[in-house]
Scaffold this motif. Structure first.
Motif, PDB file in Angstrom:
ATOM      1  N   HIS A   1       0.782  -1.119   0.258  1.00 30.99           N
ATOM      2  CA  HIS A   1       0.017   0.094  -0.155  1.00 30.99           C
ATOM      3  C   HIS A   1       1.132   1.306  -0.035  1.00 30.99           C
ATOM      4  O   HIS A   1       2.034   1.272   0.355  1.00 30.99           O
ATOM      5  CB  HIS A   1      -0.816   0.089   1.127  1.00 30.99           C
ATOM      6  N   VAL A   2       0.618   2.644  -0.568  1.00 29.14           N
ATOM      7  CA  VAL A   2       1.000   3.287  -0.624  1.00 29.14           C
ATOM      8  C   VAL A   2       1.839   4.011   0.604  1.00 29.14           C
ATOM      9  O   VAL A   2       2.394   4.554   0.685  1.00 29.14           O
ATOM     10  CB  VAL A   2       0.660   4.926  -1.621  1.00 29.14           C
ATOM     11  N   ASP A   3       0.662   3.376   1.745  1.00 26.86           N
ATOM     12  CA  ASP A   3       1.365   4.859   2.723  1.00 26.86           C
ATOM     13  C   ASP A   3       2.037   3.971   3.622  1.00 26.86           C
ATOM     14  O   ASP A   3       3.200   4.489   4.664  1.00 26.86           O
ATOM     15  CB  ASP A   3      -0.423   4.338   3.902  1.00 26.86           C
ATOM     16  N   ASP A   4       1.918   2.684   3.288  1.00 28.70           N
ATOM     17  CA  ASP A   4       3.396   1.686   3.997  1.00 28.70           C
ATOM     18  C   ASP A   4       4.396   2.258   2.597  1.00 28.70           C
ATOM     19  O   ASP A   4       5.440   2.351   3.547  1.00 28.70           O
ATOM     20  CB  ASP A   4       3.434   0.260   3.883  1.00 28.70           C
ATOM     21  N   LEU A   5       4.696   2.068   1.196  1.00 31.33           N
ATOM     22  CA  LEU A   5       5.856   2.658   0.697  1.00 31.33           C
ATOM     23  C   LEU A   5       6.517   3.888   1.385  1.00 31.33           C
ATOM     24  O   LEU A   5       7.390   4.240   2.075  1.00 31.33           O
ATOM     25  CB  LEU A   5       5.294   2.924  -0.602  1.00 31.33           C
TER      26      LEU A   5
ATOM     27  N   ALA B   1      11.206   5.873   6.673  1.00 33.36           N
ATOM     28  CA  ALA B   1      11.940   5.522   7.902  1.00 33.36           C
ATOM     29  C   ALA B   1      13.665   5.683   7.388  1.00 33.36           C
ATOM     30  O   ALA B   1      14.759   5.333   8.102  1.00 33.36           O
ATOM     31  CB  ALA B   1      11.574   3.905   8.070  1.00 33.36           C
ATOM     32  N   ALA B   2      13.300   5.578   5.958  1.00 30.78           N
ATOM     33  CA  ALA B   2      14.916   5.174   5.420  1.00 30.78           C
ATOM     34  C   ALA B   2      16.064   6.695   5.033  1.00 30.78           C
ATOM     35  O   ALA B   2      16.869   6.862   4.956  1.00 30.78           O
ATOM     36  CB  ALA B   2      14.827   5.152   3.799  1.00 30.78           C
TER      37      ALA B   2
ATOM     38  N   MET C   1      22.068   3.085   4.109  1.00 30.00           N
ATOM     39  CA  MET C   1      23.739   3.520   3.618  1.00 30.00           C
ATOM     40  C   MET C   1      24.151   2.798   2.303  1.00 30.00           C
ATOM     41  O   MET C   1      24.406   1.374   2.753  1.00 30.00           O
ATOM     42  CB  MET C   1      24.718   4.307   4.701  1.00 30.00           C
ATOM     43  N   GLN C   2      24.042   3.291   1.573  1.00 31.11           N
ATOM     44  CA  GLN C   2      24.364   1.613   0.570  1.00 31.11           C
ATOM     45  C   GLN C   2      23.934   0.788   0.696  1.00 31.11           C
ATOM     46  O   GLN C   2      24.330   0.321   0.424  1.00 31.11           O
ATOM     47  CB  GLN C   2      25.399   1.802   0.792  1.00 31.11           C
ATOM     48  N   GLU C   3      22.218   0.685   0.219  1.00 27.95           N
ATOM     49  CA  GLU C   3      22.064  -0.823   0.798  1.00 27.95           C
ATOM     50  C   GLU C   3      20.415  -0.924   0.019  1.00 27.95           C
ATOM     51  O   GLU C   3      19.653   0.228  -0.348  1.00 27.95           O
ATOM     52  CB  GLU C   3      21.373  -0.518   2.694  1.00 27.95           C
ATOM     53  N   LEU C   4      19.596  -1.948  -0.642  1.00 26.32           N
ATOM     54  CA  LEU C   4      18.442  -2.080  -0.586  1.00 26.32           C
ATOM     55  C   LEU C   4      17.789  -2.776  -0.173  1.00 26.32           C
ATOM     56  O   LEU C   4      18.136  -3.624   0.820  1.00 26.32           O
ATOM     57  CB  LEU C   4      18.945  -3.085  -1.741  1.00 26.32           C
ATOM     58  N   PHE C   5      16.270  -2.176  -0.382  1.00 25.35           N
ATOM     59  CA  PHE C   5      15.753  -2.943   0.471  1.00 25.35           C
ATOM     60  C   PHE C   5      14.315  -3.475  -0.075  1.00 25.35           C
ATOM     61  O   PHE C   5      13.877  -3.176  -0.954  1.00 25.35           O
ATOM     62  CB  PHE C   5      15.585  -1.700   1.914  1.00 25.35           C
ATOM     63  N   ASN C   6      13.558  -4.989  -0.472  1.00 28.51           N
ATOM     64  CA  ASN C   6      12.556  -4.994  -0.844  1.00 28.51           C
ATOM     65  C   ASN C   6      11.714  -4.392   0.516  1.00 28.51           C
ATOM     66  O   ASN C   6      10.551  -4.333   1.816  1.00 28.51           O
ATOM     67  CB  ASN C   6      12.203  -6.382  -0.802  1.00 28.51           C
ATOM     68  N   ILE C   7      10.523  -3.414   0.090  1.00 26.30           N
ATOM     69  CA  ILE C   7       9.094  -3.340   0.891  1.00 26.30           C
ATOM     70  C   ILE C   7       7.504  -3.365   0.181  1.00 26.30           C
ATOM     71  O   ILE C   7       7.491  -2.715  -0.695  1.00 26.30           O
ATOM     72  CB  ILE C   7       9.529  -1.440   1.146  1.00 26.30           C
TER      73      ILE C   7
ATOM     74  N   ALA D   1      14.222  -4.990   5.261  1.00 25.09           N
ATOM     75  CA  ALA D   1      13.698  -4.307   5.626  1.00 25.09           C
ATOM     76  C   ALA D   1      12.873  -3.919   7.206  1.00 25.09           C
ATOM     77  O   ALA D   1      13.205  -2.546   8.262  1.00 25.09           O
ATOM     78  CB  ALA D   1      12.588  -3.270   5.244  1.00 25.09           C
ATOM     79  N   ARG D   2      12.568  -4.465   7.824  1.00 31.05           N
ATOM     80  CA  ARG D   2      11.996  -4.838   9.056  1.00 31.05           C
ATOM     81  C   ARG D   2      12.823  -4.704   9.806  1.00 31.05           C
ATOM     82  O   ARG D   2      12.811  -4.249  11.084  1.00 31.05           O
ATOM     83  CB  ARG D   2      11.024  -6.140   9.333  1.00 31.05           C
ATOM     84  N   HIS D   3      14.067  -5.241   9.854  1.00 26.29           N
ATOM     85  CA  HIS D   3      14.899  -5.695  10.951  1.00 26.29           C
ATOM     86  C   HIS D   3      15.899  -4.312  11.005  1.00 26.29           C
ATOM     87  O   HIS D   3      16.369  -3.707  12.250  1.00 26.29           O
ATOM     88  CB  HIS D   3      15.994  -6.253  10.111  1.00 26.29           C
ATOM     89  N   ALA D   4      15.975  -3.515   9.747  1.00 23.59           N
ATOM     90  CA  ALA D   4      17.666  -2.413   9.577  1.00 23.59           C
ATOM     91  C   ALA D   4      16.571  -1.542   9.974  1.00 23.59           C
ATOM     92  O   ALA D   4      17.311  -0.962  10.588  1.00 23.59           O
ATOM     93  CB  ALA D   4      18.309  -2.840   8.173  1.00 23.59           C
ATOM     94  N   LEU D   5      15.733  -1.226   9.128  1.00 23.87           N
ATOM     95  CA  LEU D   5      14.617   0.408   9.518  1.00 23.87           C
ATOM     96  C   LEU D   5      13.823   0.299  10.512  1.00 23.87           C
ATOM     97  O   LEU D   5      13.566   1.761  10.797  1.00 23.87           O
ATOM     98  CB  LEU D   5      14.235   0.709   7.623  1.00 23.87           C
ATOM     99  N   GLY D   6      13.338  -0.611  10.993  1.00 24.41           N
ATOM    100  CA  GLY D   6      12.387  -0.845  11.977  1.00 24.41           C
ATOM    101  C   GLY D   6      10.903  -0.707  11.333  1.00 24.41           C
ATOM    102  O   GLY D   6      10.675  -0.001  12.470  1.00 24.41           O
ATOM    103  N   TRP D   7      10.817  -0.795  10.647  1.00 17.91           N
ATOM    104  CA  TRP D   7       9.701  -0.488   9.505  1.00 17.91           C
ATOM    105  C   TRP D   7       8.669  -1.485   9.131  1.00 17.91           C
ATOM    106  O   TRP D   7       9.475  -3.057   9.662  1.00 17.91           O
ATOM    107  CB  TRP D   7      10.188   0.088   8.012  1.00 17.91           C
ATOM    108  N   ARG D   8       7.333  -1.445   9.419  1.00 18.82           N
ATOM    109  CA  ARG D   8       6.719  -2.011   9.048  1.00 18.82           C
ATOM    110  C   ARG D   8       5.764  -2.292   8.564  1.00 18.82           C
ATOM    111  O   ARG D   8       4.933  -1.114   8.825  1.00 18.82           O
ATOM    112  CB  ARG D   8       5.826  -2.445  11.181  1.00 18.82           C
ATOM    113  N   PRO D   9       4.871  -3.122   7.396  1.00 14.63           N
ATOM    114  CA  PRO D   9       3.358  -2.823   6.474  1.00 14.63           C
ATOM    115  C   PRO D   9       2.733  -2.237   7.455  1.00 14.63           C
ATOM    116  O   PRO D   9       2.108  -3.819   8.886  1.00 14.63           O
ATOM    117  CB  PRO D   9       3.838  -3.700   5.690  1.00 14.63           C
ATOM    118  N   GLN D  10       1.427  -2.398   8.001  1.00 13.53           N
ATOM    119  CA  GLN D  10       0.513  -1.990   8.302  1.00 13.53           C
ATOM    120  C   GLN D  10      -0.361  -2.712   7.582  1.00 13.53           C
ATOM    121  O   GLN D  10      -1.476  -2.809   8.507  1.00 13.53           O
ATOM    122  CB  GLN D  10      -0.239  -0.543   8.962  1.00 13.53           C
ATOM    123  N   VAL D  11      -1.146  -2.444   6.089  1.00  8.22           N
ATOM    124  CA  VAL D  11      -2.237  -2.123   5.320  1.00  8.22           C
ATOM    125  C   VAL D  11      -1.649  -4.328   4.543  1.00  8.22           C
ATOM    126  O   VAL D  11      -0.648  -4.157   3.967  1.00  8.22           O
ATOM    127  CB  VAL D  11      -1.763  -1.976   3.994  1.00  8.22           C
TER     128      VAL D  11
END
Length: 326
Positions: A226-230, A236-237, A244-250, A290-300
């Motif tokens: 969902h756009v809100d999660d992106l 978060a990034a 820094m210099q990382e690729l994340f699946n969102i 992404a969840r581990h490194a950025l502390g991000w969690r999708p909500q939808v």
């Protein structure tokens, strides 16, 4: 902080603008939006500059004093624009970024086109180290090349780049129309490629939901976000040391299972599933990093996405207009 945004008029760009400008952490930050055909509204903290990514002078101008680049501009299946916009534009931005005395971070919004989406088969969940495999078409090719270009600028020049690789991005009532059999269908696959046009027309007149089967006969699993999660991942990034210099699946924690979607719509909307065999592969875009490194969690999740899509009511000033079919 001064952020250059390309693609500011798209669904992610507009959602990010709103979230960023409302965030008390960034009240003194400014945004410059490079716009071409469409424009966002200028304001006290938003400067709009008209120009093309393929114009070196325009890129040099908008990069002046920029601390962060958020690159989202893209072309779909438009071979005549691919080189100028997607390749030359990316190159000009990266060249300006590496020579900038103010730049701190370059963020690219990538896509799961770079790993083949549902067209390529992966024996395990797709991580950031899985091989890139573009499916046919110039758009998927550009997504691979963009990731490689920023990766090489990180290696060659130490650029602080961050890539957020997103699957199909949903907003408003997108998901409802992604499941439509009518002419209002959003995105693909185009039903006439899988069933007859006559059958699709009949299904459009009833309360039917597609239950697509993958190449092995199991319910198709396809990745969405969902756009809100992106946008939350973008926030978060920003300036995150782990980015820094990382690729994340969102993406969502799990891919959308079309059997689960069909079952949910049968229970909640009294719809009827229609089995549709496809040549596609079920894939799982793994968002663990992404969840581990950025502390991000999708909500939808898929149920929330359905509820939001079916509940959304468009105002007369918000017509359903698809600039890019998805």
């Amino acid at each position: 902080m001064k952020i250059l945004i390309t693609g500011a008029t798209g669904k992610v760009g507009k959602a990010f603008l709103a979230a960023f400008l409302d965030n008390p952490k960034y009240t003194s930050a400014k945004i410059v939006a490079l716009c071409h055909n469409r424009k966002v509204e200028a304001g006290e903290r938003v400067e709009v500059i008209t120009g093309s990514l393929s114009d070196p002078d325009a890129v040099a101008h908008v990069m002046e004093g920029v601390t962060h680049v958020l690159h989202m501009a893209a072309v779909k299946e438009s071979p005549d624009l691919v080189i100028d916009v997607a390749i030359k534009g990316m190159f000009l931005l990266l060249e300006a970024a590496r020579q900038s005395s103010t730049l701190k971070q370059f963020i690219l919004i990538g896509g799961d086109c770079s790993v083949g989406h549902i067209f390529k088969d992966y024996p395990a969940p797709i991580t950031e180290t899985s091989p890139r495999q573009a499916y046919s078409g110039c758009y998927a090719l550009t997504k691979v090349l963009e990731e490689v270009m920023i990766e090489q600028y990180q290696i060659q020049y130490g650029l602080n780049g961050t890539v957020l690789r997103a699957p199909w991005i949903m907003e408003k009532d997108d998901f409802k129309y992604a499941l439509s059999f009518g002419p209002d269908q959003f995105g693909g696959p185009v039903w006439s490629d899988l069933i007859s046009a006559e059958k699709a027309a009949r299904l459009a007149e009833g309360r039917f939901v597609p239950l697509m089967r993958d190449k092995k006969g199991a319910a198709l699993k396809r990745n969405f976000v969902h756009v809100d999660d992106l946008v939350a991942a973008l926030m978060a990034a920003l300036d995150h040391p782990a980015a820094m210099q990382e690729l994340f699946n969102i993406s969502m924690d799990e891919p959308v299972d079309y059997a689960q979607v069909a079952d949910y719509l049968v229970r909640t909307r009294d719809m009827e599933p229609v089995e549709i065999p496809t040549p596609f592969h079920s894939n799982w875009l793994d968002n663990t990093k992404a969840r581990h490194a950025l502390g991000w969690r999708p909500q939808v999740d898929f149920e929330e996405m359905i509820e939001r899509a079916w509940a959304y009511e468009r105002s007369p000033s918000d017509p359903r207009k698809i600039w890019y079919p998805g």
